[in-house]
Motif scaffolding. Structure first.
Motif, PDB file in Angstrom:
ATOM      1  N   ILE A  72      50.145  37.019   3.589  1.00 21.90           N
ATOM      2  CA  ILE A  72      48.725  37.009   4.002  1.00 21.90           C
ATOM      3  C   ILE A  72      48.137  35.860   3.895  1.00 21.90           C
ATOM      4  CG2 ILE A  72      46.314  37.947   3.079  1.00 21.90           C
ATOM      5  CD1 ILE A  72      48.283  39.873   1.198  1.00 21.90           C
ATOM      6  N   LEU A  73      47.242  35.335   4.892  1.00 21.85           N
ATOM      7  CA  LEU A  73      46.534  34.267   4.910  1.00 21.85           C
ATOM      8  C   LEU A  73      45.026  34.417   4.849  1.00 21.85           C
ATOM      9  CD1 LEU A  73      46.206  31.239   5.511  1.00 21.85           C
ATOM     10  CD2 LEU A  73      46.346  31.637   8.021  1.00 21.85           C
ATOM     11  N   VAL A  74      44.581  33.859   3.705  1.00 25.53           N
ATOM     12  CA  VAL A  74      42.953  34.154   3.390  1.00 25.53           C
ATOM     13  C   VAL A  74      42.443  32.828   3.642  1.00 25.53           C
ATOM     14  CG1 VAL A  74      41.469  34.835   1.554  1.00 25.53           C
ATOM     15  CG2 VAL A  74      43.652  35.723   1.680  1.00 25.53           C
ATOM     16  N   THR A  75      41.210  32.617   4.238  1.00 23.71           N
ATOM     17  CA  THR A  75      40.529  31.403   4.461  1.00 23.71           C
ATOM     18  C   THR A  75      39.103  31.777   4.248  1.00 23.71           C
ATOM     19  OG1 THR A  75      41.983  30.895   6.150  1.00 23.71           O
ATOM     20  CG2 THR A  75      40.188  29.492   5.972  1.00 23.71           C
ATOM     21  N   SER A  76      38.614  30.931   3.402  1.00 23.28           N
ATOM     22  CA  SER A  76      37.280  30.828   3.068  1.00 23.28           C
ATOM     23  C   SER A  76      36.522  29.835   4.434  1.00 23.28           C
ATOM     24  CB  SER A  76      36.780  30.413   1.775  1.00 23.28           C
ATOM     25  OG  SER A  76      37.472  31.615   0.866  1.00 23.28           O
ATOM     26  N   TYR A  77      35.547  30.032   5.055  1.00 23.59           N
ATOM     27  CA  TYR A  77      35.108  29.298   5.827  1.00 23.59           C
ATOM     28  C   TYR A  77      33.582  29.146   5.619  1.00 23.59           C
ATOM     29  CZ  TYR A  77      38.556  29.630   9.698  1.00 23.59           C
ATOM     30  OH  TYR A  77      39.826  29.521  10.670  1.00 23.59           O
ATOM     31  N   VAL A  78      33.218  27.953   4.807  1.00 16.24           N
ATOM     32  CA  VAL A  78      31.939  27.667   4.441  1.00 16.24           C
ATOM     33  C   VAL A  78      31.342  27.105   5.907  1.00 16.24           C
ATOM     34  CG1 VAL A  78      30.521  26.547   2.900  1.00 16.24           C
ATOM     35  CG2 VAL A  78      32.745  27.486   2.187  1.00 16.24           C
ATOM     36  N   GLN A  79      30.217  27.944   6.432  1.00 21.52           N
ATOM     37  CA  GLN A  79      29.569  27.182   7.519  1.00 21.52           C
ATOM     38  C   GLN A  79      28.081  27.178   7.216  1.00 21.52           C
ATOM     39  OE1 GLN A  79      31.923  28.814  11.179  1.00 21.52           O
ATOM     40  NE2 GLN A  79      31.079  30.440  10.263  1.00 21.52           N
ATOM     41  N   TYR A  80      27.569  25.978   7.795  1.00 24.18           N
ATOM     42  CA  TYR A  80      26.123  25.772   7.583  1.00 24.18           C
ATOM     43  C   TYR A  80      25.686  24.740   9.120  1.00 24.18           C
ATOM     44  CZ  TYR A  80      28.053  21.575   5.291  1.00 24.18           C
ATOM     45  OH  TYR A  80      28.535  20.412   5.134  1.00 24.18           O
ATOM     46  N   LYS A  81      24.454  24.777   9.132  1.00 14.96           N
ATOM     47  CA  LYS A  81      23.972  24.040  10.160  1.00 14.96           C
ATOM     48  C   LYS A  81      24.061  22.617   9.609  1.00 14.96           C
ATOM     49  CE  LYS A  81      21.255  26.677  12.773  1.00 14.96           C
ATOM     50  NZ  LYS A  81      21.689  27.146  14.203  1.00 14.96           N
ATOM     51  N   PRO A  82      24.483  21.545  10.327  1.00 10.37           N
ATOM     52  CA  PRO A  82      24.646  20.281   9.918  1.00 10.37           C
ATOM     53  C   PRO A  82      23.640  19.636   8.999  1.00 10.37           C
ATOM     54  CG  PRO A  82      25.243  20.685  12.211  1.00 10.37           C
ATOM     55  CD  PRO A  82      24.566  21.887  11.739  1.00 10.37           C
ATOM     56  N   ASP A  83      24.005  19.289   7.927  1.00 11.13           N
ATOM     57  CA  ASP A  83      23.098  19.148   7.170  1.00 11.13           C
ATOM     58  C   ASP A  83      23.929  17.940   5.847  1.00 11.13           C
ATOM     59  OD1 ASP A  83      21.260  18.163   4.879  1.00 11.13           O
ATOM     60  OD2 ASP A  83      20.526  19.944   4.939  1.00 11.13           O
ATOM     61  N   PRO A  84      24.085  16.776   5.790  1.00  8.04           N
ATOM     62  CA  PRO A  84      24.726  16.093   4.585  1.00  8.04           C
ATOM     63  C   PRO A  84      24.356  16.213   3.427  1.00  8.04           C
ATOM     64  CG  PRO A  84      23.952  14.460   6.579  1.00  8.04           C
ATOM     65  CD  PRO A  84      23.438  15.591   6.919  1.00  8.04           C
ATOM     66  N   ALA A  85      23.125  16.821   3.229  1.00 13.32           N
ATOM     67  CA  ALA A  85      22.753  17.178   1.601  1.00 13.32           C
ATOM     68  C   ALA A  85      23.436  18.303   1.316  1.00 13.32           C
ATOM     69  CB  ALA A  85      21.123  17.320   1.797  1.00 13.32           C
ATOM     70  N   LEU A  86      23.967  19.397   2.379  1.00 13.72           N
ATOM     71  CA  LEU A  86      24.529  20.467   1.807  1.00 13.72           C
ATOM     72  C   LEU A  86      26.094  20.252   1.467  1.00 13.72           C
ATOM     73  CD1 LEU A  86      22.968  23.042   4.445  1.00 13.72           C
ATOM     74  CD2 LEU A  86      22.604  22.905   1.729  1.00 13.72           C
ATOM     75  N   TYR A  87      26.726  19.150   1.917  1.00 11.07           N
ATOM     76  CA  TYR A  87      28.168  19.004   2.108  1.00 11.07           C
ATOM     77  C   TYR A  87      28.759  19.169   0.592  1.00 11.07           C
ATOM     78  CZ  TYR A  87      32.788  17.523   2.525  1.00 11.07           C
ATOM     79  OH  TYR A  87      34.422  17.166   2.475  1.00 11.07           O
TER      80      TYR A  87
END
Length: 158
Positions: A72-87
């Motif tokens: 099994i390959l599991v991947t969490s993709y954390v996605q957000y509108k570009p904002d350096p403060a959220l990194y």
């Protein structure tokens, strides 16, 4: 998982089997984090299962390809509108989800991360396998087929 105009951080892990308690922790973390940081609501939790019969039929000692025992390959993709403060929050979120899965895996001491989804902070062993002979073989193949190191962008084996 490949949304345009989003920052996408990936945190892959290869597993032999699902640990439902670990997956539940991930879902709870997603719920709690998105309530706290709604900007991360574009996050995707990808569970991939492919036929592994042909891959596992090959003796792993005859090839440099790692992680043949993973089903099994599991991947969490954390996605957000570009904002350096959220990194920082996004990275902490992704690492936490992967840690839950790793802790619940059959081999919690060794992360196995698929190279094409790697986050970028993984060690060469985590991406290319924990056997020293395998890393040596990959370096030899790299020297033979790419002596000028042109294909070096992502997790280079040099």
């Amino acid at each position: 998982s490949c949304s345009k105009d989003f920052t996408s951080l990936r945190f892959p892990i290869g597993l032999k089997s699902y640990n439902t308690a670990a997956v539940r922790k991930v879902y709870n973390e997603i719920d709690e984090t998105i309530q706290r940081v709604p900007e991360l609501s574009g996050t995707v939790f990808l569970l991939e299962g492919y036929s592994t019969q042909a891959v596992q039929a090959v003796d792993e000692r005859t090839t440099a390809f790692p992680h043949r025992e993973d089903n099994i390959l599991v991947t969490s993709y954390v996605q957000y509108k570009p904002d350096p403060a959220l990194y920082s929050a996004a990275e902490e979120f992704g690492k936490k989800m992967r840690a839950y899965l790793q802790e619940g895996s059959d081999d919690p001491a060794h992360l196995r991360a698929y190279v094409n989804y790697a986050h970028g902070d993984e060690s060469l062993e985590e991406v290319y396998g924990w056997d020293e002979w395998r890393l040596k073989k990959l370096r030899e193949l790299k020297a033979l087929w790419d002596p000028e190191n042109r294909m070096r962008f992502y997790v280079p084996i040099v």
